[in-house]
Write a protein that holds these residues in place. Structure first.
Motif: not given
Length: 358
Positions: A51-58, A71-81, A100-102
């Protein structure tokens, strides 16, 4: 509601955590401290789960610190992809995990607490958006172009022509032919910012808001800025005080060069560049952890110390431990909804790199 015990088990517990103390409450999972033993166990479980762990700035500081990427949500989703990991654990609110699922339909996406919602995303539904578009058609107007902020549900994205982020919303709207009306949703403050920057009269804005950002008001900003006239102002465009910040710059109360309307990603970039000794920050208070880490010599202070999102803070150390131990909670998006939503996100990216997301 009384606290109830949550199930945690199946992977052993070499760190010796007292998992029997984990409890499910209305405000989230509790009972596990975010200490060094917890962090070591989280890293062990993440490796075991691929698993890769992604955390939003908030997110809470301990969640940010244990993550692979923050990071922010879209940047993290792109990292996930782009990640080779088979499982994405998204420490944020539900629409972020959906995005991220999309963008990663073949990967398993987990959110540590599926109850972590978003008042802004909830301010418009797909049914609302379809009705809004239909009103324009009935009125004989040209067919509108729908621009939706990434802070929306998958169903709303599926009804959208092109998504945007707070950093590229102006660019996205400027790319649309002038004779086409634009329906911008759901954030009214970001929409007002876009309308101000583009001067576009046929931009129609949905009256939604993030309850946290809306609560950061102009009076608080003026008081804080008046007490520290040399401070830079980092203002998120979702904030209710964004117009007030520009007014303060316009009347000379604050040097206009010190007023910066920024996405969360933009705030981090600006933190690295700033020459100011103090910065007043108008966004959710979780952002201060990243800013202080980026520029420890700068005094970053919240315009509103109470601007904390209860949904973001539902992603607790206990919730993340439960998620990785029990493989919960999985986020699913219907394939056709994901396909249509993905098109709206991809159109946004084709217009220009969105930089910082929300």
């Amino acid at each position: 509601m009384a606290a109830t015990a949550a199930t945690v088990g199946g992977d052993g517990n070499p760190a010796g955590l007292d998992t029997a103390a984990l409890r499910r409450t209305e405000d989230g999972y509790t009972g596990i401290p975010g200490d060094a033993a917890w962090a070591a166990e989280i890293r062990r479980l993440a490796e075991r789960r691929d698993a890769v762990l992604l955390a939003h700035n908030y997110q809470l500081p301990e969640i940010q610190d244990v993550a692979d990427h923050t990071g922010d949500s879209l940047a993290l989703s792109r990292i996930a992809a782009e990640s080779t990991a088979s499982t994405i654990v998204f420490c944020g609110v539900h629409f972020m995990a959906e995005t991220a699922k999309i963008l990663s339909p073949d990967k398993t996406v987990l959110i540590p607490d599926e109850r972590a919602g978003c008042s802004l995303a909830d301010s418009i539904t797909a049914e609302d958006l379809r009705a809004w578009k239909a009103d324009f058609v009935r009125a004989g107007e040209p067919e509108p172009v729908v621009v939706s902020y990434v802070n929306t549900t998958a169903e709303v994205k599926a009804e959208t022509d092109v998504c945007c982020t707070s950093s590229n919303a102006v660019e996205v709207v400027r790319s649309i032919p002038e004779d086409r009306p634009v329906l911008f949703c759901p954030d009214q403050f970001l929409g007002a910012h876009v309308k101000r920057e583009t001067g576009r009269e046929n931009l129609h804005v949905w009256a939604g808001e993030c309850h946290v950002h809306a609560g950061i008001n102009g009076a608080e900003l003026a008081e804080r800025a008046g007490a520290d006239p040399d401070a830079e102002l980092f203002i998120h465009p979702e904030c209710g005080c964004a117009t007030s910040a520009l007014y303060l710059a316009g009347d000379g109360t604050v040097d206009s060069d010190r007023v910066k309307i920024l996405s969360t990603g933009g705030m981090l970039d600006a933190a690295h560049r700033t020459g100011a000794s103090s910065v007043l920050v108008a966004t959710e208070v979780g952002m201060l952890h990243q800013l202080r880490s980026a520029a420890p010599e700068v005094d970053f202070r919240a315009v509103n110390d109470r601007a904390s999102c209860k949904y973001m803070k539902m992603i607790t150390p206990a919730a993340l431990l439960r998620c990785l131990t029990d493989n919960a909670d999985e986020v699913r998006v219907a394939p056709e909804t994901a396909r249509r939503a993905r098109s709206a996100v991809e159109r946004m990216i084709s217009i220009g790199q969105p930089g910082g997301g929300e």
